[in-house]
Scaffold this active site. Structure first.
Site, mmCIF file in Angstrom:
data_model
loop_
_atom_site.group_PDB
_atom_site.id
_atom_site.type_symbol
_atom_site.label_atom_id
_atom_site.label_comp_id
_atom_site.label_asym_id
_atom_site.label_seq_id
_atom_site.Cartn_x
_atom_site.Cartn_y
_atom_site.Cartn_z
ATOM 1 N N PHE A 135 6.084 8.699 9.241
ATOM 2 C CA PHE A 135 6.200 8.041 7.937
ATOM 3 C C PHE A 135 4.890 8.286 7.206
ATOM 4 C CE2 PHE A 135 6.604 3.562 5.835
ATOM 5 C CZ PHE A 135 6.992 4.144 4.651
ATOM 6 N N GLN A 249 -2.602 2.739 -5.174
ATOM 7 C CA GLN A 249 -1.776 3.868 -4.740
ATOM 8 C C GLN A 249 -0.616 4.080 -5.712
ATOM 9 O OE1 GLN A 249 0.765 3.504 -1.051
ATOM 10 N NE2 GLN A 249 -0.612 5.111 -0.357
ATOM 11 N N HIS A 251 2.775 6.065 -6.283
ATOM 12 C CA HIS A 251 3.817 6.879 -5.663
ATOM 13 C C HIS A 251 4.215 7.944 -6.680
ATOM 14 C CE1 HIS A 251 7.596 7.910 -3.743
ATOM 15 N NE2 HIS A 251 7.269 7.160 -2.704
ATOM 16 N N LEU A 271 11.500 3.291 -7.101
ATOM 17 C CA LEU A 271 11.268 4.479 -6.283
ATOM 18 C C LEU A 271 12.442 5.444 -6.264
ATOM 19 C CD1 LEU A 271 9.485 3.404 -2.981
ATOM 20 C CD2 LEU A 271 8.553 4.509 -5.000
ATOM 21 N N GLU A 274 11.121 9.910 -1.535
ATOM 22 C CA GLU A 274 10.492 11.215 -1.308
ATOM 23 C C GLU A 274 11.442 12.160 -0.600
ATOM 24 O OE1 GLU A 274 6.866 9.877 0.588
ATOM 25 O OE2 GLU A 274 5.739 10.582 -1.130
ATOM 26 N N ARG A 305 1.270 12.652 -1.309
ATOM 27 C CA ARG A 305 1.607 11.809 -2.469
ATOM 28 C C ARG A 305 0.595 11.910 -3.607
ATOM 29 N NH1 ARG A 305 3.406 5.906 -0.071
ATOM 30 N NH2 ARG A 305 5.355 6.637 0.799
ATOM 31 N N HIS A 369 2.257 1.504 -6.741
ATOM 32 C CA HIS A 369 2.998 1.100 -5.547
ATOM 33 C C HIS A 369 2.256 0.064 -4.718
ATOM 34 C CE1 HIS A 369 6.046 1.474 -2.575
ATOM 35 N NE2 HIS A 369 5.376 2.207 -1.730
ATOM 36 N N ARG A 403 -3.554 3.922 1.309
ATOM 37 C CA ARG A 403 -2.834 3.227 2.387
ATOM 38 C C ARG A 403 -1.914 4.197 3.117
ATOM 39 N NH1 ARG A 403 2.513 0.369 2.518
ATOM 40 N NH2 ARG A 403 2.900 1.659 0.708
HETATM 41 C C1 FAD Z 1 9.245 -0.822 -2.869
HETATM 42 C C2 FAD Z 1 8.256 -1.129 -1.768
HETATM 43 C C3 FAD Z 1 8.459 -0.575 -0.505
HETATM 44 C C4 FAD Z 1 7.535 -0.852 0.525
HETATM 45 N N1 FAD Z 1 7.747 -0.310 1.780
HETATM 46 C C5 FAD Z 1 6.871 -0.568 2.776
HETATM 47 C C6 FAD Z 1 7.089 -0.049 4.097
HETATM 48 O O1 FAD Z 1 8.081 0.634 4.368
HETATM 49 N N2 FAD Z 1 6.170 -0.335 5.052
HETATM 50 C C7 FAD Z 1 5.062 -1.086 4.817
HETATM 51 O O2 FAD Z 1 4.257 -1.307 5.715
HETATM 52 N N3 FAD Z 1 4.850 -1.630 3.573
HETATM 53 C C8 FAD Z 1 5.724 -1.389 2.576
HETATM 54 N N4 FAD Z 1 5.508 -1.940 1.329
HETATM 55 C C9 FAD Z 1 4.414 -2.916 1.175
HETATM 56 C C10 FAD Z 1 4.791 -4.246 1.859
HETATM 57 O O3 FAD Z 1 6.126 -4.574 1.532
HETATM 58 C C11 FAD Z 1 3.899 -5.404 1.411
HETATM 59 O O4 FAD Z 1 2.552 -5.027 1.469
HETATM 60 C C12 FAD Z 1 4.072 -6.641 2.287
HETATM 61 O O5 FAD Z 1 5.426 -6.978 2.419
HETATM 62 C C13 FAD Z 1 3.292 -7.817 1.705
HETATM 63 O O6 FAD Z 1 3.602 -8.975 2.422
HETATM 64 P P1 FAD Z 1 2.800 -10.338 2.113
HETATM 65 O O7 FAD Z 1 3.340 -11.342 3.056
HETATM 66 O O8 FAD Z 1 1.352 -10.056 2.105
HETATM 67 O O9 FAD Z 1 3.212 -10.685 0.614
HETATM 68 P P2 FAD Z 1 4.636 -10.891 -0.100
HETATM 69 O O10 FAD Z 1 5.787 -10.484 0.751
HETATM 70 O O11 FAD Z 1 4.484 -10.252 -1.430
HETATM 71 O O12 FAD Z 1 4.737 -12.451 -0.262
HETATM 72 C C14 FAD Z 1 3.953 -13.150 -1.191
HETATM 73 C C15 FAD Z 1 4.356 -14.598 -1.173
HETATM 74 O O13 FAD Z 1 3.462 -15.325 -1.977
HETATM 75 C C16 FAD Z 1 4.194 -16.143 -2.888
HETATM 76 N N5 FAD Z 1 3.342 -16.338 -4.059
HETATM 77 C C17 FAD Z 1 2.745 -15.403 -4.816
HETATM 78 N N6 FAD Z 1 2.023 -15.983 -5.786
HETATM 79 C C18 FAD Z 1 2.175 -17.322 -5.632
HETATM 80 C C19 FAD Z 1 1.688 -18.460 -6.335
HETATM 81 N N7 FAD Z 1 0.885 -18.334 -7.399
HETATM 82 N N8 FAD Z 1 2.064 -19.688 -5.917
HETATM 83 C C20 FAD Z 1 2.884 -19.826 -4.854
HETATM 84 N N9 FAD Z 1 3.364 -18.784 -4.146
HETATM 85 C C21 FAD Z 1 3.012 -17.552 -4.539
HETATM 86 C C22 FAD Z 1 5.476 -15.382 -3.135
HETATM 87 O O14 FAD Z 1 6.491 -16.231 -3.633
HETATM 88 C C23 FAD Z 1 5.747 -14.882 -1.718
HETATM 89 O O15 FAD Z 1 6.339 -15.902 -0.967
HETATM 90 C C24 FAD Z 1 6.400 -1.668 0.283
HETATM 91 C C25 FAD Z 1 6.203 -2.208 -0.985
HETATM 92 C C26 FAD Z 1 7.112 -1.934 -2.015
HETATM 93 C C27 FAD Z 1 6.841 -2.504 -3.376
#
Ligand code: FAD
Length: 598
Positions: A135, A249, A251, A271, A274, A305, A369, A403
């Site tokens: 990946f 980053q 994409h 997206l 790719e 990328r 991204h 990343r």
């Molecule tokens: C399209 C896409 C595909 C991706 N694919 C991959 C992949 O295949 N592999 C990989 O490793 N990563 C991938 N990523 C990145 C990855 O998904 C994220 O980095 C990761 O899920 C972040 O998790 P987190 O728990 O840090 O935050 P999040 O899942 O973003 O959760 C944030 C939380 O904070 C809460 N929150 C935010 N602000 C506030 C506020 N002010 N008050 C109260 N609550 C708040 C939200 O409601 C949510 O509950 C991808 C990202 C995208 C956009």
């Protein structure tokens, strides 16, 4: 935990607010927040509250598809956590914090097995092992995945584990400010998005797991109301430092659409996998030229990328882009049956929009991204403000200048665990937020919120919101230079003035939420612009047209912090050294192969 109604009398009109006392407040219910709460509960801390600004189980994590990294060695037994760390440092162009990279990579085999034990539906080999694939850039196959719904499956697993442990959860609460005296955290304040009621959370420990900042750009892969920099802005306001904010980053292939067309507009930036290029997709500019031959004659469309993203941006910047600011991605030399079989989701998506990929090209452009920067934390995820932690996409340090795909999901669970380990032995009840902090921070803020709700103003919230996103794209996008970045900072000052004069709806309205987001986006956008201006070199995702080469003197991180009297200050620090085990893996010289996936 208890909740009580408190009325405050102050010089300003302070609305009545709820008060919630809790030992640990986890702001964010994605993978990072959920895993922290699980670790705490498993260590006997039951006085934890997890909250999110969406409904339970609905966090951005669900959008991750490709997978999650960990050196299990299912297919490649020679893989190891140290080689995983070496790949991460290589892809991060050695701006990553080696200690944090090791904290993640060392843990990941155990974290993956634990998710498996908790019921995550990983894709499997014929022998029933957790399957692993390439990946992005990797030297061995180490990305575990659950079909094309890895994030969704992972969050579902974590949420159900949290439910088994009876971890309390509150949904639809938006945190708008942290309570701190800049040395110590005392809690957070915000409002219930359903009722509009303000809430004060009194706690000694706040874990910010509030996601990233990629959506401060107008073309992005995130949901519009997520990843606006809430976590970074809240921590910065509370006195913590931010780091590496200039590394964003992009994409290469997001959808480039006519944004005035309501049918297409919601798809802007989404997206285009790719795999379309992997299956033979060719990129053409508006003059019909297959331009990658000028940028990468050997790899063509299959180059890394950042190389492809820069090439597309260059074509558009030099006037060879489409009217929608993109280029064409063409698969029409392939049969319809081939496309439908190999790329069914892509075919269907465009077919629904009236474009047949087997006869016509689609328009694509780079899309924001992932923000590699974030809040500065130690090896346990704690910031310089005692009791304030920042983890998952909110924190900085793991990804460096770029990343590695699959590493962000890894970071969420790995740092959830170390933060939980650190916090658990310290928990000693909610503590008491000092009256001075209530009077000088919380209550004036509640008064500000009340004044903002329903306020008249000359500017629409969404116009200001979009203006920030547009200016970031124009001034701090893929191709940057001093003049443009400086102009971006000047434009941001003008936007800041308009932000103070917005017409805002009531507290339960979208307009109110986006107005709060505007307040978060402003300092985050400024930190990206300032970092990008200060970093006079090109490295990883950061490309300066006026400094096109990597500069070894710049193997430093840029830190930004709120100055005592307004404004933003910055300083730089040399990056640390990897451990001997990781240095050995680096010296072995494993090749990073690029593989086309989302
Ligand atoms: C399209 C896409 C595909 C991706 N694919 C991959 C992949 O295949 N592999 C990989 O490793 N990563 C991938 N990523 C990145 C990855 O998904 C994220 O980095 C990761 O899920 C972040 O998790 P987190 O728990 O840090 O935050 P999040 O899942 O973003 O959760 C944030 C939380 O904070 C809460 N929150 C935010 N602000 C506030 C506020 N002010 N008050 C109260 N609550 C708040 C939200 O409601 C949510 O509950 C991808 C990202 C995208 C956009």
């Amino acid at each position: 935990m208890h909740s009580s109604e408190t009325s405050a009398a102050a010089e300003r009109d302070v609305p009545a607010y709820d008060r919630v006392d809790v030992s640990v407040l986890v702001v964010g219910a994605g993978a990072a927040g959920a895993r922290t709460a699980i670790e705490l509960a498993e260590r006997g801390v039951d006085d934890v509250l997890v909250l999110g600004k969406r409904s339970h189980g609905d966090a951005h994590t669900t959008w991750a598809r490709g997978g999650i990294n960990g050196a299990l060695g299912t297919h490649d037994p020679e893989d190891s956590w140290a080689i995983h760390a070496a790949d991460t440092l290589n892809e991060g162009h050695f701006i990553n914090d080696p200690q944090k990279v090791e904290a993640v990579t060392k843990q990941m085999p155990a974290r993956l097995r634990e998710l498996d034990d908790w019921g995550m539906d990983f894709s499997r080999t014929d022998d029933g092992e957790i399957d692993q694939r390439f990946f992005g850039a990797q030297s061995f196959r180490r990305t575990a995945f659950a079909g094309d719904h890895t994030g969704e499956s992972m969050l579902k697993t974590l949420v159900s584990r949290a439910q088994e442990l009876e971890i309390p959860y509150r949904e639809n609460v938006m945190i708008t400010k942290l309570l701190s005296d800049e040395d110590q955290a005392y809690g957070a304040v915000g409002f219930d998005m359903d009722s509009g009621d303000p809430v004060l959370f009194n706690t000694e420990t706040v874990v910010l797991a509030a996601g990233g900042y990629a959506a401060i750009y107008n073309r992005h892969t995130s949901r519009d109301d997520e990843n606006n920099g809430d976590g970074a802005a809240l921590a910065y306001d509370a006195g913590a430092e931010l780091m590496d904010m200039e590394f964003v980053q992009f994409h290469p292939t997001g959808m480039a659409v006519d944004e005035s067309d309501p049918e297409w507009e919601p798809w802007s930036g989404r997206l285009v996998t790719e795999a379309v290029r992997g299956e033979g997709g060719r990129l053409y500019n508006a003059d019909g030229e297959r331009f990658m031959k000028r940028y990468s004659p050997d790899q063509m469309e299959l180059d890394a990328r950042d190389v492809v993203a820069r090439a597309i941006a260059q074509e558009v910047a030099e006037g060879r882009g489409t009217d929608n600011g993109g280029v064409y991605l063409d698969l029409s030399h392939k049969d319809r049956s081939f496309i439908r079989e190999r790329l069914p989701r892509m075919y269907e998506r465009f077919d629904d929009l009236g474009v047949d990929m087997s006869t016509e090209p689609v328009e694509v452009a780079p899309t924001s991204h992932y923000g590699m920067g974030g809040v500065v934390v130690d090896e346990y995820g704690e910031t310089s403000v005692d009791g304030l932690f920042a983890i998952g996409e909110t924190m900085a340090g793991v990804h460096g200048a770029n990343r590695l795909g699959g590493n962000s999901l890894a970071e969420t669970v790995a740092f959830g665990v170390v933060a939980g380990e650190r916090i658990a032995p310290r928990v000693d009840g909610p503590g008491t937020v000092p009256e001075s902090v209530v009077a000088s921070v919380a209550e004036p803020h509640f008064a500000d919120l009340a004044e903002m709700a329903g306020r008249d103003g000359d500017y629409e919230v969404m116009d200001v919101f979009t203006e920030i996103q547009d200016l970031m794209w124009e001034h701090a996008g893929i191709l940057r230079d001093e003049e443009s970045l400086q102009a971006g900072l000047d434009r941001l000052d003008e936007v800041r003035e308009r932000a103070a004069n917005m017409a805002v709806g009531p507290m339960t309205s979208d307009s109110f939420e986006f107005a709060i987001d505007v307040g978060f986006m402003l300092p985050v956008a400024e930190s990206v612009l300032r970092g990008a201006l200060q970093r006079t070199e090109s490295r990883g995702a950061h490309y300066r047209r006026d400094y096109t080469e990597k500069d070894t003197d710049w193997q430093r991180n840029i830190y930004v912090e709120r100055a005592d009297v307004g404004g933003m200050t910055s300083h730089t620090e040399q990056v640390g050294s990897p451990s001997p085990a990781v240095q050995d893996a680096l010296d072995e010289g494993h090749e990073l192969d690029y593989h086309q996936l989302e």
